[in-house]
Design a protein around this motif. Structure first.
Motif: not given
Length: 365
Positions: A25-40, A73-78, A128-133, A175-176
């Motif tokens: 997970v990148t620092p920028a992704a952690l700023e988004w609630e959607h990104g943090r939910a993916i990590l959970e 292939k065994t990695t997810l990147a947020v 992580a920035n789904l609302p923006e998309i 992801t949700g």
């Protein structure tokens, strides 16, 4: 057919969900609630969470090409979708616009269309920035050139394709993003439609969403001799059962038959596939079923990449039996000869007309 049963009358097994070994997970992704939910969600599944110190992905390369493939292939990147992802591109013949919720796929298809299209190791990146998309889509309504201006498909409105560079259902449990996007389109009071295709079957979380028939879920399927090239995906029978469940929940559905190959006894094999699809939809009320027909093709670059990923594959990529075509971007690809294409197209148009008479064929390519 009972909605909870498979095509053979047995109770369908629960979908097998992908669990990435690690999540970057990148620092920028952690700023988004959607990104943090993916990590959970990923943490709940037992994935290792690695917070990167910069917004650049690292740690994917291995000692050789095969190890790099396995690492990816065994990695997810947020991550956060770059500004270029917010400038939507047309995606003919599928839809007016391509909207990317992610990039990359956890499957192991030996003909993978992403090979040669995406640079670097095949890691699955989710945004992580789904609302923006989603907030960016309104500017594109009425501006498309595929369905918006087609006499045959204008009734679909402006269409947005969400599976060009990923299989969104294969990663939805993490992801949700797909559920949120379907709900967004369901509440969007405009002539718009969402489309995505999948090789997975975990549709249950989507069935209760108020989609208002503005989403078409297409299931990518193939005849048994060709489906063996699709590692890490749901069985075709499970996909067809998932299509049934989605249709019973009111979704518009579709078959993406791809990649079509003239394998041994291909007429009988594809006829069986169409019969199974007919059985899955036979008693569905108000069925809206489309069919997209896509033949196998490859480029010199994708062949090189795929041979590195799957060195033991017997997938036919013999240039001597193909026709060379130049794309509108001046790149080249190898397709079947005109005689083979004509024969296969005639078969599918006739077989679909008799086996799935209510289905609409959207295109052959």
């Amino acid at each position: 057919m009972n909605a909870g049963l498979a095509l053979d009358g047995k109770r369908e097994a629960a979908p097998k969900l992908w669990r990435p070994r690690r999540v970057l997970v990148t620092p920028a992704a952690l700023e988004w609630e959607h990104g943090r939910a993916i990590l959970e969600r990923a943490s709940t599944l037992g994935s290792e969470i690695i917070e990167l110190k910069s917004n650049r992905l690292t740690g994917l390369s291995g000692d050789n090409e095969r190890q790099s493939y396995v690492n990816a292939k065994t990695t997810l990147a947020v991550v956060v979708a770059p500004p270029s992802k917010l400038r939507l591109q047309p995606i003919p013949p599928s839809a007016d616009w391509r909207v990317d919720l992610a990039e990359g796929c956890p499957a192991h298809c030996q003909y993978c269309y992403l090979a040669g299209s995406l640079s670097g190791p095949p890691v699955t990146r989710v945004y992580a920035n789904l609302p923006e998309i989603l907030g960016n889509l309104e500017d594109y309504v009425g501006r498309g050139a595929v369905t918006s201006r087609s006499a045959d498909r204008m009734h679909e409105g402006t269409t947005f394709e969400a599976s060009c560079y990923t299989d969104p259902l294969g990663i939805e449990h993490l992801t949700g993003s797909l559920a949120a996007t379907i709900a967004h389109f369901g509440s969007w009071q405009a002539p718009v439609k969402l489309r995505f295709t999948t090789k997975y079957d975990a549709v249950q979380p989507l069935l209760g969403i108020p989609h208002h028939r503005r989403t078409r879920i297409r299931f990518s399927v193939n005849a048994k001799p060709a489906a063996r090239f699709e590692g890490g995906t749901a069985p075709v029978s499970a996909r067809l059962n998932a299509m049934r469940l989605a249709a019973l929940a009111g979704y518009r559905v579709g078959l993406t038959i791809a990649p079509i190959m003239p394998v041994e006894n291909w007429r009988e094999a594809y006829a069986t596939l169409l019969e199974d699809a007919a059985a899955a939809t036979r008693d569905v009320p108000d069925l809206d079923l489309s069919v997209e027909l896509i033949t196998h093709r490859f480029t010199p670059g994708s062949k090189t990449v795929l041979n590195g990923w799957y060195p033991g594959s017997d997938l036919d990529m013999d240039e001597q039996t193909r026709t060379l075509r130049t794309t509108k971007f001046n790149s080249v690809k190898y397709v079947y000869t005109s005689d083979v294409m004509k024969e296969m197209r005639g078969f599918f148009e006739n077989a679909i007309g008799s086996t799935l008479p209510s289905a609409r064929i959207l295109y052959w390519t």
